[in-house]
Design an enzyme around this catalytic site. Structure first.
Site: not given
Length: 568
Positions: A136, A238
């Site tokens: 994002d 992540y």
């Protein structure tokens, strides 16, 4: 006569007529000169060569193509995420826009024309394009992977045959003596082509055209024929980085999180790392993460079960030293101990003051096969509440129990900037990567020493470009940190007086009851939220089924098939 005209006797009207006539003659002469010069320029061989080069169209039919995979990294703070969406004008460009401009300028891709797209818009049609993970706005990546069909140096079959025939015609007598068993001559030899050594240096070409915050790190010459960066990816990793302390500690008794008399009184701003690590381990395994994501009703997902292979809080090594020396002072340390340093407890153990090292960097590291929309940022937000002592680690277990809590409580997710897609892992037997600086000869596994021109070191290399990016931010950090340390250390006497006066008062049992609570979400500063309301006591959102059904009614659509749940 000398040819000179005596204008002294001319009238004003006659002089004006004369000037006008001379100006007209000058314009005609200039026009004739420009026409003659233009003819000379256009008739020159150099100009004709330049004009022919500029008018020449790039012919994709003259080139072969191949499917490859690219591994690249980017710092996403100044980009509007990875994906480009048509007709969605944003303040910042997307990573895909920058990548497409580089591919297009280098003529590495031949997309199928799309009349619905404007000129210059990213168009991946016909390129077999796929991506491993979506990031994002503001999110970075150190190991993003895409699959794409690109132009190749490999000769087309017709070209290779012709070259091979030429080689056969020029063969030696010894070569001509070689015959097949039936007496026929040997077929033309194919031109040898090394798929790595003789290929276009894709990372180097793209890195010359990309912004310095985006670097191609490696390429895979031979992914499987059915390769998809999204569906072939077995695991994504992540990391979410944060500092310890999370924000600058507040001095004074009102910033202590426990009542006077407790053995260790933690100061506001510091995080309980052990509690965060204990809570993170509860994410591991197969769970329904509907309370840890943002629901997108347009996708009609009703399967929120995901598998987390590993989740932990890790310390980032090599970050202990810094310029924030004031955090080593007693008024800013993580704990204030009420017993004196020389006092012994009931077990005859000497209690010593806690000395907290200068600022450290930690990261929430999570591995899984796939993640829901904003899942990691929701997970981190809850971990920060636990680290601040506002929630217990058992909150993770409660929110994962969707039969008991089917409706998601309202809470803010963590900020995007510290989040990084660190790795996208594929089957090692199927993906052999050629990294910047690798040796590109036939000897597998051999690397040449880093030097000029290998795309890694030297002028224009990835290391040099990223050094410039790092150096800019490092100097900014040093200047800002030095100023912060200077201001925090000033007027120490006044701070000590305030601290001694506050020690005579009985502080409340928790900072939740004092003024407005500071809540950390991963950004540059905490947010003031007023009186803190525990997560399980907050208003709830609608159930996923209700959200999906409401969307379908608004669009006038029929309910889709069940058990949908696309992973990133």
């Amino acid at each position: 006569m000398d040819g000179k005209v005596d204008y002294s006797q001319w009238s004003s009207e006659k002089l004006l007529q004369r000037v006008t006539a001379l100006e007209e003659d000058l314009r005609h002469q200039n026009a004739r000169y420009e026409l003659l010069a233009q003819k000379r320029r256009t008739s020159s061989p150099l100009h004709q060569a330049k004009r022919s080069r500029s008018a020449r169209q790039f012919d994709p039919s003259k080139y072969s193509t191949r499917l490859i995979a690219l591994k690249f990294a980017y710092l996403g703070q100044r980009y509007n995420g990875l994906e480009y969406h048509a007709n969605n004008n944003t303040r910042y460009p997307t990573i895909e826009e920058e990548m497409w401009k580089a591919f297009d300028k280098a003529k590495l891709i031949f997309p199928t024309p799309n009349p619905d797209l404007k000129e210059g818009e990213p168009n991946w049609e016909g390129c077999e394009y796929s991506k491993a993970g979506r990031t994002d706005k503001g999110v970075s990546a150190f190991g993003q992977v895409i699959g794409i069909r690109v132009r190749s140096n490999r000769p087309l079959e017709k070209q290779a045959t012709e070259e091979g025939a030429n080689n056969a015609n020029g063969a030696t007598e010894q070569d001509n003596s070689k015959r097949l068993s039936d007496g026929e001559p040997m077929p033309p030899r194919q031109v040898a082509f090394d798929p790595i050594k003789d290929e276009i240096p894709y990372p180097q070409i793209l890195n010359r055209l990309l912004p310095p915050e985006i670097r191609v790190l490696a390429w895979c010459p031979s992914p499987p024929p059915d390769f998809s960066a999204r569906f072939s990816c077995e695991e994504r990793c992540y990391k979410y980085f944060f500092t310890q302390p999370a924000f600058t500690p507040t001095v004074g008794p009102e910033s202590l999180l426990s009542a006077k008399g407790d053995h260790n009184r933690q100061r506001e701003g510091w995080l309980k790392i052990e509690a965060m690590h204990e809570a993170a381990k509860k994410f591991e395994g197969s769970h329904d993460f509907r309370n840890f994501c943002k629901v997108d009703p347009s996708k009609q997902i009703d399967n929120f079960r995901r598998v987390i292979n590993k989740a932990e809080i890790v310390e980032v090594p090599g970050r202990e030293k810094g310029v924030l020396g004031y955090l080593d002072l007693a008024d800013f340390q993580q704990y204030q101990q009420s017993p004196p340093a020389t006092e012994s407890n009931s077990h005859n153990h000497v209690i010593e003051p806690t000395v907290q090292p200068i600022t450290k960097i930690y990261a929430f590291k999570v591995r899984g096969s796939g993640f829901l929309w904003h899942q990691v940022r929701h997970m981190v937000a809850i971990l920060f509440l636990i680290g601040q002592g506002l929630e217990a680690p058992s909150l993770i277990t409660d929110l994962l129990n969707t039969s008991r809590h089917p409706e998601k409580p309202t809470y803010d997710m963590a900020d995007p900037f510290p989040l990084v897609l660190e790795e996208c892992n594929f089957p090692s037997s199927e993906m052999q990567w050629v990294h910047l600086g690798d040796y590109t000869g036939h000897e597998a596994g051999v690397r040449k020493a880093g030097g000029k021109g290998n795309g890694k070191h030297g002028l224009g290399g990835a290391v040099d470009e990223l050094w410039r990016v790092w150096h800019t931010h490092k100097i900014d950090e040093t200047l800002a940190g030095s100023l912060l340390d200077l201001v925090a250390r000033s007027n120490r006497e006044a701070i000590a007086d305030d601290q001694s006066e506050g020690d005579d008062e009985e502080p409340s049992k928790s900072v939740r009851n004092v003024g407005s609570q500071k809540v950390y979400h991963g950004g540059d500063a905490p947010r003031l939220v007023g009186k803190y309301i525990p997560i399980l006591e907050r208003p709830r959102m609608e159930t996923v089924d209700a959200i999906n059904a409401k969307y379908l009614r608004r669009k006038g659509l029929d309910p889709p098939e069940r058990n949908r749940g696309a992973a990133e």
